[in-house]
Design an enzyme around this catalytic site. Structure first.
Site, short mmCIF file in Angstrom:
data_model
loop_
_atom_site.label_atom_id
_atom_site.label_comp_id
_atom_site.label_asym_id
_atom_site.label_seq_id
_atom_site.Cartn_x
_atom_site.Cartn_y
_atom_site.Cartn_z
N TYR A 33 83.20 57.11 4.68
CA TYR A 33 82.81 57.58 3.45
C TYR A 33 81.60 58.07 3.27
CZ TYR A 33 79.92 53.21 2.30
OH TYR A 33 79.05 52.54 2.56
N ARG A 100 102.81 49.89 8.68
CA ARG A 100 101.52 49.17 9.16
C ARG A 100 101.91 48.92 10.74
NH1 ARG A 100 99.77 44.23 10.91
NH2 ARG A 100 97.36 43.75 10.25
N LYS A 147 79.76 55.67 9.21
CA LYS A 147 79.64 55.03 7.83
C LYS A 147 81.10 54.63 7.32
CE LYS A 147 77.44 56.12 3.41
NZ LYS A 147 76.95 54.75 3.10
N GLU A 180 68.40 46.39 9.13
CA GLU A 180 68.69 47.28 7.78
C GLU A 180 69.23 46.01 6.88
OE1 GLU A 180 71.81 50.44 7.83
OE2 GLU A 180 73.01 49.33 8.93
N LEU A 204 72.54 52.37 10.08
CA LEU A 204 73.22 53.86 9.70
C LEU A 204 71.91 54.81 9.43
CD1 LEU A 204 75.82 55.24 8.51
CD2 LEU A 204 74.46 54.77 6.26
N1 PDD Z 1 75.14 52.82 1.45
N2 PDD Z 1 72.38 51.35 5.58
C1 PDD Z 1 73.78 50.96 5.15
C2 PDD Z 1 74.43 49.79 5.96
C3 PDD Z 1 74.31 51.68 3.74
O1 PDD Z 1 75.38 51.06 3.64
C4 PDD Z 1 73.39 52.80 3.17
C5 PDD Z 1 73.94 53.20 2.07
C6 PDD Z 1 72.27 53.08 3.97
C7 PDD Z 1 71.37 54.16 3.23
O2 PDD Z 1 72.05 55.56 3.41
P1 PDD Z 1 71.77 56.76 2.36
O3 PDD Z 1 70.26 56.77 2.31
O4 PDD Z 1 72.23 57.77 3.31
O5 PDD Z 1 72.41 56.19 1.23
C8 PDD Z 1 71.94 52.37 4.95
C9 PDD Z 1 75.53 53.42 0.39
C10 PDD Z 1 74.81 54.02 -0.79
C11 PDD Z 1 76.86 52.56 -0.36
O6 PDD Z 1 77.56 52.14 0.69
O7 PDD Z 1 77.02 52.52 -1.25
#
Ligand code: PDD
Length: 285
Positions: A33, A100, A147, A180, A204
Site C-alpha cells: 500500500y 485459500r 510497504k 523506526e 521503511l
Molecule cells: N505509514 N515507517 C513505517 C513503518 C510506516 O508505516 C510509515 C508510514 C513510515 C513513514 O513513511 P512515509 O513518510 O512515506 O509516510 C515509516 C503510513 C503513513 C501508514 O501506514 O498510515
C-alpha cells in the site's frame, strides 16, 4: 461528503465498494500500500510514492494492475471525487482473489483500491507540547523496507503505546538502537546533528524522511544516517516523521523527558520549513 472509492475498475460510494472474501489481502495480508498527502489539489512527492509502490509490488512479485501513468490519473480522479483541501490518498494492491492456499495457484488479477479522505492533522496540543512514545523490542519481520499491508506488529505496538498513555512505539533492535516507529521514521538531535537509522531491511524508506533530510541539508544541518540510541551523550531532541505527521517532536519516551521535555529548536525549525513547503504546494494548484 459521501466518500467515493475506486475499486477494481469502478468508482463506487464507499459503503458499496467491496472486495471478494477470498481476496489474498484479507486472508494472507498478501499485498502492499501507499499513503499520499495532497495539499490544495497538489500531491506531495507523488512520483516517489509511486516508485516505492512499484518496488513493493516487484519485491513480492505482484504485477502492477495498471501502468504508473494510468495509476496517476486514477489517483487524481479519486481525489476529484473527494476533494478535501488537505487530503490523504490510500492505494492498496493485493495479489487478488482465489480459493485459500498459501501458494497462489496461478497468476491472479490483482485487486486495487484507492480512497481519498481528509488528511488527519496532529492536534494543536501535540504540536505545542510534542508527543510521547514508548519503546519495544522489534517483533517485526526482516523486510520492513517493503510497504506491506501485514501490519499486525504495528497494531500491537500502537495498542501498547495507547495502553501506556503514549502516542507511538519506537522499535529497538537487539543492541537497543532506535529503528523506526509503528508508522513513522525516527530522528534524534545529537550534538547539533540530525541522526536517523540508515535505510536497510529494518526500516521503511519514508518519503517524509527523505523530505526531512533534504530540508535539513538545505539549511546546513549536519545529517548522520547511522544507528543511534536514546542513551547517547548529547541527545537533546527526538522526532518522528510520516505522511500524516510531517515531523513531530517526541518529548517523552517511556515516561522520561527528552531534553527539556518541550519541543526543541531543531524540531520546531524543521516542522516550520516543511509547512512552508506545503503552503507553497497549495499556491501552485
Ligand atoms: N505509514 N515507517 C513505517 C513503518 C510506516 O508505516 C510509515 C508510514 C513510515 C513513514 O513513511 P512515509 O513518510 O512515506 O509516510 C515509516 C503510513 C503513513 C501508514 O501506514 O498510515
Amino acid at each position: 461528503m459521501t466518500l467515493t472509492a475506486w475499486v477494481n475498475g469502478r468508482f463506487l460510494p464507499l459503503d458499496e465498494a467491496t472486495v471478494h472474501i477470498e481476496d489474498r489481502g484479507f486472508q494472507f495480508a498478501d499485498g502492499v500500500y501507499e499513503v499520499i498527502a495532497c495539499f490544495g489539489g497538489t500531491f506531495l512527492d507523488l512520483d516517489a510514492h509511486l516508485d516505492r509502490l512499484l518496488r513493493s509490488c516487484e519485491n513480492i512479485a505482484i504485477n502492477m494492475p495498471v501502468p504508473l501513468h494510468e495509476l496517476k490519473t486514477l489517483i487524481e480522479q479519486t481525489y476529484r471525487h473527494n476533494p478535501f483541501e488537505d487530503a490523504m490518498i490510500y492505494v492498496q494492491i493485493t495479489r487478488g482473489a482465489a480459493p485459500r492456499s498459501h501458494l497462489a495457484q496461478r497468476e491472479l488479477t490483482p485487486t486495487m483500491v484507492i480512497t481519498s479522505r481528509e488528511l488527519p492533522m496532529p492536534s494543536a496540543e501535540s504540536i505545542s507540547d510534542g508527543v510521547s512514545a514508548i519503546t519495544l523490542d522489534d517483533m517485526r519481520w526482516k523486510r520492513c523496507d517493503i510497504k506491506s499491508i501485514a501490519l499486525l506488529a504495528s497494531v500491537i505496538g500502537k495498542q501498547e503505546a495507547a495502553f501506556r498513555g503514549a502516542d507511538e512505539t519506537f522499535w529497538l533492535d537487539e543492541q537497543q538502537h532506535v529503528l523506526e516507529g509503528c508508522a513513522t521514521n525516527c530522528f534524534a538531535a545529537i550534538r547539533g546533528a540530525l541522526v536517523t537509522h540508515p535505510l536497510d531491511h529494518q526500516v521503511l524508506g519514508g518519503i517524509t524522511r527523505n523530505m526531512v533530510l533534504r530540508i535539513a541539508r538545505a539549511h546546513d544541518i549536519t545529517v548522520e544516517e547511522r544507528p543511534w540510541k536514546l542513551t547517547e551523550t548529547g541527545l537533546t531532541e527526538c522526532m518522528m516523521s510520516s505522511t500524516t505527521n510531517a515531523i513531530m517532536p517526541v518529548c517523552h519516551i517511556n515516561g522520561e523527558n527528552i531534553g527539556t521535555g518541550k519541543p526543541g529548536p531543531m524540531a520546531i525549525q524543521l516542522r516550520g520549513w516543511m509547512l512552508d513547503e506545503f503552503e507553497k504546494l497549495k499556491k501552485t494548484s
